[in-house]
Design a protein around this motif. Sequence first.
Motif, PDB file in Angstrom:
ATOM      1  N   ASP A  32       0.807  -1.222   0.000  1.00 14.40           N
ATOM      2  CA  ASP A  32       0.000   0.000   0.000  1.00 14.40           C
ATOM      3  C   ASP A  32       0.837   1.268   0.000  1.00 14.40           C
ATOM      4  O   ASP A  32       2.035   1.254   0.303  1.00 14.40           O
ATOM      5  CB  ASP A  32      -0.880   0.030   1.251  1.00 14.40           C
ATOM      6  N   LYS A  99      -4.066   3.196   1.158  1.00 12.95           N
ATOM      7  CA  LYS A  99      -4.745   2.826  -0.083  1.00 12.95           C
ATOM      8  C   LYS A  99      -3.810   1.987  -0.915  1.00 12.95           C
ATOM      9  O   LYS A  99      -2.595   2.026  -0.718  1.00 12.95           O
ATOM     10  CB  LYS A  99      -5.176   4.071  -0.851  1.00 12.95           C
ATOM     11  N   LYS A 100      -4.377   1.260  -1.900  1.00 13.59           N
ATOM     12  CA  LYS A 100      -3.554   0.370  -2.715  1.00 13.59           C
ATOM     13  C   LYS A 100      -3.005   1.049  -3.951  1.00 13.59           C
ATOM     14  O   LYS A 100      -1.904   0.762  -4.390  1.00 13.59           O
ATOM     15  CB  LYS A 100      -4.390  -0.861  -3.117  1.00 13.59           C
ATOM     16  N   TYR A 111      -8.020   7.946  -0.537  1.00 16.42           N
ATOM     17  CA  TYR A 111      -7.658   6.921   0.444  1.00 16.42           C
ATOM     18  C   TYR A 111      -8.874   6.112   0.872  1.00 16.42           C
ATOM     19  O   TYR A 111      -9.969   6.640   1.043  1.00 16.42           O
ATOM     20  CB  TYR A 111      -6.968   7.558   1.649  1.00 16.42           C
ATOM     21  N   ASP A 112      -8.632   4.813   1.058  1.00 15.84           N
ATOM     22  CA  ASP A 112      -9.719   3.880   1.365  1.00 15.84           C
ATOM     23  C   ASP A 112      -9.924   3.674   2.863  1.00 15.84           C
ATOM     24  O   ASP A 112     -11.035   3.377   3.298  1.00 15.84           O
ATOM     25  CB  ASP A 112      -9.409   2.514   0.728  1.00 15.84           C
ATOM     26  N   TYR A 113      -8.860   3.781   3.611  1.00 17.90           N
ATOM     27  CA  TYR A 113      -8.931   3.460   5.035  1.00 17.90           C
ATOM     28  C   TYR A 113      -8.344   4.607   5.857  1.00 17.90           C
ATOM     29  O   TYR A 113      -7.316   5.189   5.473  1.00 17.90           O
ATOM     30  CB  TYR A 113      -8.159   2.160   5.339  1.00 17.90           C
ATOM     31  N   TRP A 114      -8.996   4.854   6.991  1.00 14.67           N
ATOM     32  CA  TRP A 114      -8.603   5.964   7.871  1.00 14.67           C
ATOM     33  C   TRP A 114      -8.628   5.511   9.319  1.00 14.67           C
ATOM     34  O   TRP A 114      -9.463   4.704   9.727  1.00 14.67           O
ATOM     35  CB  TRP A 114      -9.565   7.133   7.712  1.00 14.67           C
TER      36      TRP A 114
END
Length: 124
Positions: A32, A99-100, A111-114
Amino acid sequence: QVQLVESGGGLVQPGGSLRLSCAASGRSFSNDVMAWFRQAPGKEREFVAAIIRTTRIASYADSVKDRFTIGRGNAQDSLYLQMNSLKPDDTAVYYCAAKKVIATITTPKAYDYWGQGTQVTVSS
């Protein structure tokens, strides 16, 4: 369940240092892009620094360059942000993100994750 958990925030005097950590779990983050963003009261969330975990290539906002260092932590998939020569303008909630896709690394929406954030206050 994917989780990012920040720690290490606090109150520090101008010129001081803090080290933030981000523990990631729920899947592998080895390929990532992981980043730090911050948000001060009344302001938009802004990019601080990012790192591509596979290559360790890092990118910094101009406002923190030469003062902050982003890196991979010792624990698997962990992340840190070493902050030196802190200024009152660095006061904000700091967020870890992942994110990937290795593109648009300075854009929060990419971004996918926080994580939930950790407060950093620089004041005398």
